[in-house]
Structure formats: C-alpha cells, structure tokens
Design a protein around this motif. Structure first.
Motif, PDB file in Angstrom:
ATOM      1  N   CYS A   4       0.849  -1.188   0.000  1.00 43.62           N
ATOM      2  CA  CYS A   4       0.000   0.000   0.000  1.00 43.62           C
ATOM      3  C   CYS A   4       0.888   1.243   0.000  1.00 43.62           C
ATOM      4  O   CYS A   4       1.723   1.420   0.886  1.00 43.62           O
ATOM      5  CB  CYS A   4      -0.915   0.013   1.217  1.00 43.62           C
ATOM      6  N   GLN A   6      -0.568   4.593  -0.703  1.00 48.86           N
ATOM      7  CA  GLN A   6      -1.363   5.726  -0.217  1.00 48.86           C
ATOM      8  C   GLN A   6      -2.826   5.327  -0.125  1.00 48.86           C
ATOM      9  O   GLN A   6      -3.426   4.911  -1.118  1.00 48.86           O
ATOM     10  CB  GLN A   6      -1.214   6.920  -1.170  1.00 48.86           C
ATOM     11  N   ASN A   7      -3.376   5.458   1.060  1.00 49.23           N
ATOM     12  CA  ASN A   7      -4.816   5.283   1.220  1.00 49.23           C
ATOM     13  C   ASN A   7      -5.544   6.502   0.671  1.00 49.23           C
ATOM     14  O   ASN A   7      -5.108   7.642   0.880  1.00 49.23           O
ATOM     15  CB  ASN A   7      -5.174   5.119   2.701  1.00 49.23           C
ATOM     16  N   VAL A   9      -8.119   8.544   1.674  1.00 45.65           N
ATOM     17  CA  VAL A   9      -8.584   8.618   3.057  1.00 45.65           C
ATOM     18  C   VAL A   9     -10.090   8.869   3.115  1.00 45.65           C
ATOM     19  O   VAL A   9     -10.613   9.771   2.453  1.00 45.65           O
ATOM     20  CB  VAL A   9      -7.843   9.726   3.820  1.00 45.65           C
ATOM     21  N   TYR A  22     -11.322  15.305   1.140  1.00 45.33           N
ATOM     22  CA  TYR A  22     -11.181  13.851   1.023  1.00 45.33           C
ATOM     23  C   TYR A  22     -11.849  13.276  -0.222  1.00 45.33           C
ATOM     24  O   TYR A  22     -11.229  12.545  -0.999  1.00 45.33           O
ATOM     25  CB  TYR A  22     -11.770  13.185   2.260  1.00 45.33           C
ATOM     26  N   SER A  48     -11.904  11.230  -6.240  1.00 45.04           N
ATOM     27  CA  SER A  48     -10.871  11.431  -5.216  1.00 45.04           C
ATOM     28  C   SER A  48      -9.910  12.552  -5.607  1.00 45.04           C
ATOM     29  O   SER A  48      -8.749  12.542  -5.187  1.00 45.04           O
ATOM     30  CB  SER A  48     -10.089  10.136  -4.984  1.00 45.04           C
ATOM     31  N   TYR A  52      -6.454  14.624   0.147  1.00 47.78           N
ATOM     32  CA  TYR A  52      -6.153  13.316   0.718  1.00 47.78           C
ATOM     33  C   TYR A  52      -6.578  12.157  -0.169  1.00 47.78           C
ATOM     34  O   TYR A  52      -6.531  11.000   0.263  1.00 47.78           O
ATOM     35  CB  TYR A  52      -6.815  13.183   2.093  1.00 47.78           C
ATOM     36  N   GLN A  72      -6.504  -0.417  -5.706  1.00 47.62           N
ATOM     37  CA  GLN A  72      -7.232  -1.506  -5.056  1.00 47.62           C
ATOM     38  C   GLN A  72      -8.468  -0.938  -4.361  1.00 47.62           C
ATOM     39  O   GLN A  72      -8.362   0.031  -3.612  1.00 47.62           O
ATOM     40  CB  GLN A  72      -6.331  -2.211  -4.033  1.00 47.62           C
ATOM     41  N   SER A 138     -13.125   0.901   1.069  1.00 44.37           N
ATOM     42  CA  SER A 138     -11.761   1.440   1.089  1.00 44.37           C
ATOM     43  C   SER A 138     -11.224   1.522  -0.332  1.00 44.37           C
ATOM     44  O   SER A 138     -11.652   0.774  -1.221  1.00 44.37           O
ATOM     45  CB  SER A 138     -10.830   0.573   1.943  1.00 44.37           C
ATOM     46  N   GLU A 140      -7.197   2.373  -2.254  1.00 48.41           N
ATOM     47  CA  GLU A 140      -5.782   2.684  -2.031  1.00 48.41           C
ATOM     48  C   GLU A 140      -4.991   2.525  -3.313  1.00 48.41           C
ATOM     49  O   GLU A 140      -5.330   1.700  -4.172  1.00 48.41           O
ATOM     50  CB  GLU A 140      -5.191   1.784  -0.947  1.00 48.41           C
ATOM     51  N   CYS A 142      -1.540   1.240  -4.757  1.00 51.55           N
ATOM     52  CA  CYS A 142      -0.583   0.240  -4.278  1.00 51.55           C
ATOM     53  C   CYS A 142       0.353  -0.167  -5.417  1.00 51.55           C
ATOM     54  O   CYS A 142       0.229   0.302  -6.553  1.00 51.55           O
ATOM     55  CB  CYS A 142      -1.324  -0.979  -3.723  1.00 51.55           C
ATOM     56  N   SER A 248      -2.768   8.236   8.129  1.00 53.27           N
ATOM     57  CA  SER A 248      -2.387   7.850   6.762  1.00 53.27           C
ATOM     58  C   SER A 248      -1.226   8.685   6.252  1.00 53.27           C
ATOM     59  O   SER A 248      -0.476   8.252   5.373  1.00 53.27           O
ATOM     60  CB  SER A 248      -3.589   7.991   5.829  1.00 53.27           C
TER      61      SER A 248
END
Length: 586
Positions: A4, A6-7, A9, A22, A48, A52, A72, A138, A140, A142, A248
C-alpha cells in the motif's frame, strides 16, 4: 506482494469533517462518518480529486524509483471505475476505464501503469460511477514493486503541561502503531515530557521519557539522542504535541521514502489551520534573513489548488509540526533557542533535500493566536542568530528596526521592549546560550518588563466601539502618521473621539487603528485579549533603546557572525545537550 502506497482517506469527523478535502460526492452519493462507508445510488458518483485522495504522480516520478502502480478497491455492487490524469494548466485526460461488480464485499485490483515515467501528469485521481446501489469500504494506491530501501521511523513528540493534547495524541498513535507494526511497517514513538506527569500509557511502540524543561529545542534534541541509540532506526520525525494529523500521512511518508532514489530526502509536512480546516498556513518555507512561508492561505478544497500545492519549489527548512529526515545525515542537534526558530536553524545546518507532499500535513492553531511579548522575544533572537549563521543579516537588521517601530506605533510597547531584550542577549555573545538553556531567568525578566500587554482573561473592559476600515489610507494621512510618530508627537488633547476603540489584532493594520487613540482593545475572534494604552514617555524610552541596539547590531554584525559561527558546533553537539539533560552528572 502488494504494498500500500497511499490510502484514499475516508474522513473521521472527530479529526476533520471537511469532506471536500477527502472525497467529492455527486448525484445522490452519500458518506457515513460513523461507519466510514461510501453509499452510492445508481447513477451517482464519487471522485478522489482532493488533498487526501489524489496521487501526486509528479513527486513520485521525480523523487522515487516507483514504476508499477495499481488501484485496489474494496466494495460491493456494480461500479464503473475511471482513472484520470490532470496537470496544472491542462484539462484532465482519461487513463483507463473498467467495469467491476461483486454481489458481496470483495476486492478489485486494477493496474494503472507499469512505467510511472510515462504518466506525464501532475496528479492522478479515481472516479467511481455506480451502475446499481453500491457501497465502497476502502480505496488505495498500491504496487507490486519491492521497496528500494527499508525505513524504520522514530517519531519524537515533545510536550510540556498539555495533558489533554498529549493524551489524545498518545491514544490515537498507540492504536495506529500497534496496527502498522503488525502490517510490516517499523514505527516507534518517543514522547519527551518536559513537564508534569502525563496521562500516556507506554506500549512496546511508545515510550515516555521525562526530561528537564529545556523547551522544544531540548526536547527534540533528547528524542534525537534516544533515536540514535538504536541503530535500526533510519529516519526520525519531529512532531508537536498539539499537531493533529491523519495517520495515513505517516504511512504515505514512510512508503514514499522507502521508494526514494535519494538518501538525503526529507519531508516537510504542510500546516493547515485548526480553526479553518481547509486553509493552509504553509507548505514549506524559505529563509534568507526572514521567513517566507510557501503557498500560504491556500484553500485546499479546490482541485486546482491541490495540484498547485504539489508543484516543486525550493524548501529551506521543515517546521517541527511535521519534519521527517534521515538520521545518517544528522550532524548537529538543535541550537538552544528553547522554542521558536530552532526548526529553521536545524534544517539550515544540514544538507537535507527537503520536499513537501500532498497528503502529508497536520492541523495546528494559527500562530496569530500565540503572539505576545514573550513570543516576540523568542522569535527575534532566533531570527537574529539564524541570519548571523546562515545569511541574510542585512535584511534581518532592517527588519529589526521596522518591527520595533511598528510595535511602538501600535501602542504595543512591550513588544518593542521584547525586541530590545532579544537584541541585547544576542549581542552578549555565545556564552549567553549555554547559561540560559532553560530560559527561567529570561522568562521572569520578560514577564517583569511587560507593562501593558496582560491577558484580560474575561475581566472587565472599557466600553469601546468596534473599528473597521472602509477605505484605503491616503498618502497624506500616512505621511502625517509617520511624521508625528503615529501621534506620539501630538498632545492628547487633540486626539479624536472616540478615544477608545476595539479591533482584531491579526486582521487590522493596527498602526492605523492606534493613531490618535488613548486606548485600543485588541481582540481575537471577537474576544478581548489585551488593552494597549497611549504612553508617550514609555514610547520614547523603548524607541531610544531600540535605536541604540540597532546601531550596535550594525557595528558588531561581522564580529558576531564570526563568534556564532565558531561556537555553533559546540552549542549543537550531543555533549553540550547531555550536560543539560543530566545536570546532576556535571
């Protein structure tokens, strides 16, 4: 193995409820703060392209060896997934689009690129369009790529008698540290306690170290000494006890450094204002005689500002609300400033390659909230010494005169006196710093010298009319203020009415407010803070002292540069600080 990076967020309302930092919800999309779930009706969408949520491809491309990048998502439902690329002065471009569906909670992984260098954008973001009722748990960014180096992080937090702040920070960090260390990251925290006993429970990953009250300079130096005792640590992060950040941000910072192609890379976290969560105070800063904050007062709810915020700029120093640096590049500990300016001098004394990164930031109280004679004294002396050591002395010398005069013009005579005391202490030479590391004597002296600027603390205040400016000041009026020393050469019998007004200190040009006023009640967010009173005798006393010291600084500037340059290594050495950490051993 997937790593991973970066999430994207999903916000926690207790930390920050500004959703536009966010996620961007469109056409019936909703977000549950309690369950941290995105709920999408058919036809609704979420993006997104936020502080964040966006991926800073320009920074990853320039500073890391990352090539392979994937997305992901854990969700249930039927989604159209789009990846967009965007740049500062170009329209967005669609990189890929894919439909994915799962009747129950499942994970979808989508490869974005095998060669990040081919993505010539500043930023990437995700758009989800729901084709049926869906829920997203969620997201992220990756990679399948193996990190190029191990990162073991020691977090150092210095605290002094702020039990509520450090209790909240400790609780949030303890849970986070337990989780990430089990997931393969290596992060431990040292809380350096300069004050009374604190309500923080130690864990295998969080240690409390009691320390004499040597300010932030001594606290962070103690933490750095402790971190260097453990050879496994590769990096150190300095954080304030009242700085609130997304956990995060810590993961993102560690992953970025794990793929870095530069051994000297350091990350300076941006500071956002705690009272206006979407407003940035600064993202890095420069120093050449004076501090120049970068990208100040930027509203980060807009995506164009988010992209602009990540464009490269030279950063001279990282402030200690969030400054992460490689331990093997450390040559000096902090200069014994106690607080204020120690972070500037520390960065300038090293050859770190400092950058900022969107998503690595903290919230803190606005510095305008912390002004006063003591802060003026601390800031002035550190600015003078730092310019002596690292350049910009002439600019600092001029600033001293202007700042002292401005404070006097605004009836803030105590601040002019604080400027003077700071200059006098710098002129005393380098022995002053080793004799006043704990600042006890100087704190008492500044308090004793403070004649007018005492916090009102809810006490009674005179009736005053609020003052605001309806027009720009004319050249004649400005000249009249200057030639009369802002009214100090005019008899009080000629002062205008009303003689007492109130105004917000941080928002108003206070030298105009105080012109021909007997009293000014300075406020902050509508609350009275202190009363400034017109005092001709005291004005000429402090201004005479300021002028005398300004002349001495001019005459002795080159001598001071040599003296401070010669003493710098000793005053920032581990041996120097050890003597003050353990005074009984001396």
């Amino acid at each position: 193995m997937s790593v991973c990076l970066q999430n994207i967020v999903f916000p926690d309302a207790e930390l920050c409820a500004e959703l536009d930092l966010y996620l961007r919800l469109v056409s019936g999309a909703t977000y549950s703060y309690s369950s941290k779930v995105l709920m999408l009706k058919s036809g609704s969408s979420v993006s997104s392209n936020t502080l964040y949520g966006a991926f800073s491809v320009c920074k990853w491309r320039e500073y890391t060896e990352l090539n392979q990048l994937s997305l992901q998502i854990r969700f249930q439902g039927d989604l159209l997934i789009r990846i967009w690329g965007a740049s500062q002065h170009c329209s967005k471009e669609l990189i890929l689009e894919k439909r994915a569906s799962t009747p129950s909670s499942g994970v979808q992984k989508i490869e974005i690129s095998k060669a990040l260098s081919e993505l010539e954008y500043d930023s990437l973001y995700v758009e989800l369009v729901s084709l049926s009722e869906s829920e997203v748990y969620s997201m992220e960014f990756c990679t399948q790529q193996t990190p190029s180096q191990d990162v073991a992080l020691a977090i150092v937090i210095t605290t002094f008698n702020r039990p509520n702040d450090i209790k909240a920070t400790g609780a949030r960090l303890s849970q986070f540290l337990e989780q990430v260390n089990q997931e393969g990251l290596s992060i431990q925290t040292f809380v350096i306690n300069n004050g009374d006993e604190i309500p923080v429970n130690e864990t295998p990953y969080l240690k409390v170290i009691n320390n004499p009250n040597l300010g932030g300079a001594g606290g962070f130096s103690r933490g750095l000494v402790e971190a260097r005792k453990n050879a496994s640590f590769t990096h150190c992060l300095f954080m304030d006890d009242d700085a609130s950040c997304e956990t995060s941000s810590l993961v993102l910072a560690c992953r970025f450094l794990a793929f870095s192609r530069f051994d000297d890379l350091a990350l300076s976290g941006a500071m956002l204002k705690s009272n206006i969560k979407y407003m940035q105070h600064e993202a890095g800063a420069r120093f050449h005689g004076l501090v120049k904050p970068l990208k100040s007062n930027l509203d980060l709810r807009g995506y164009s500002n988010v992209i602009f915020n990540d464009l490269p700029e030279r950063v001279d120093y990282g402030a200690w609300w969030f400054f992460l640096f490689p331990l093997d590049r450390v040559k000096h500990l902090a200069f014994p400033f106690f607080v204020r300016g120690d972070d500037i001098e520390f960065s300038l004394s090293h050859d770190f390659r400092i950058i900022t990164l969107n998503g690595v930031s903290t919230w803190q109280d606005d510095f305008a909230e912390k002004s006063g004679p003591m802060v003026t004294y601390l800031s002035t002396r550190s600015t003078l010494v730092t310019s002596l050591l690292h350049g910009g002395w002439f600019k600092t010398w001029l600033w001293f005169a202007v700042s002292a005069l401005k404070s006097g013009f605004g009836l803030c005579y105590d601040r002019t006196m604080a400027h003077c005391q700071a200059a006098e202490d710098v002129l005393d030479g380098t022995d002053f710093w080793s004799e006043n590391v704990d600042m006890k004597g100087r704190r008492a002296l500044i308090n004793e010298q403070t004649r007018y600027e005492r916090n009102l603390d809810g006490g009674s205040t005179p009736n005053a009319m609020g003052h605001s400016f309806n027009k720009k000041e004319g050249a004649f009026h400005k000249m009249a203020r200057f030639l009369t020393l802002n009214g100090h050469l005019i008899p009080e019998s000629l002062f205008r009415r009303p003689a007492v007004v109130s105004c917000d200190f941080s928002l108003s040009p206070f030298t105009r407010v105080s012109f021909l006023r007997r009293e000014v009640i300075y406020t902050r967010r509508g609350r009275p803070v202190f009363i400034a009173r017109h005092d001709k005798r005291y004005f000429f006393l402090v201004m005479t002292r300021a002028f005398s010291l300004w002349c001495k600084l001019a005459l002795r500037g080159k001598i001071l540069q040599k003296k401070y340059g010669s003493a710098h290594s000793e005053l920032t050495s581990a041996a120097f600080w050890q003597r003050h950490f353990f005074p009984s051993d001396r």
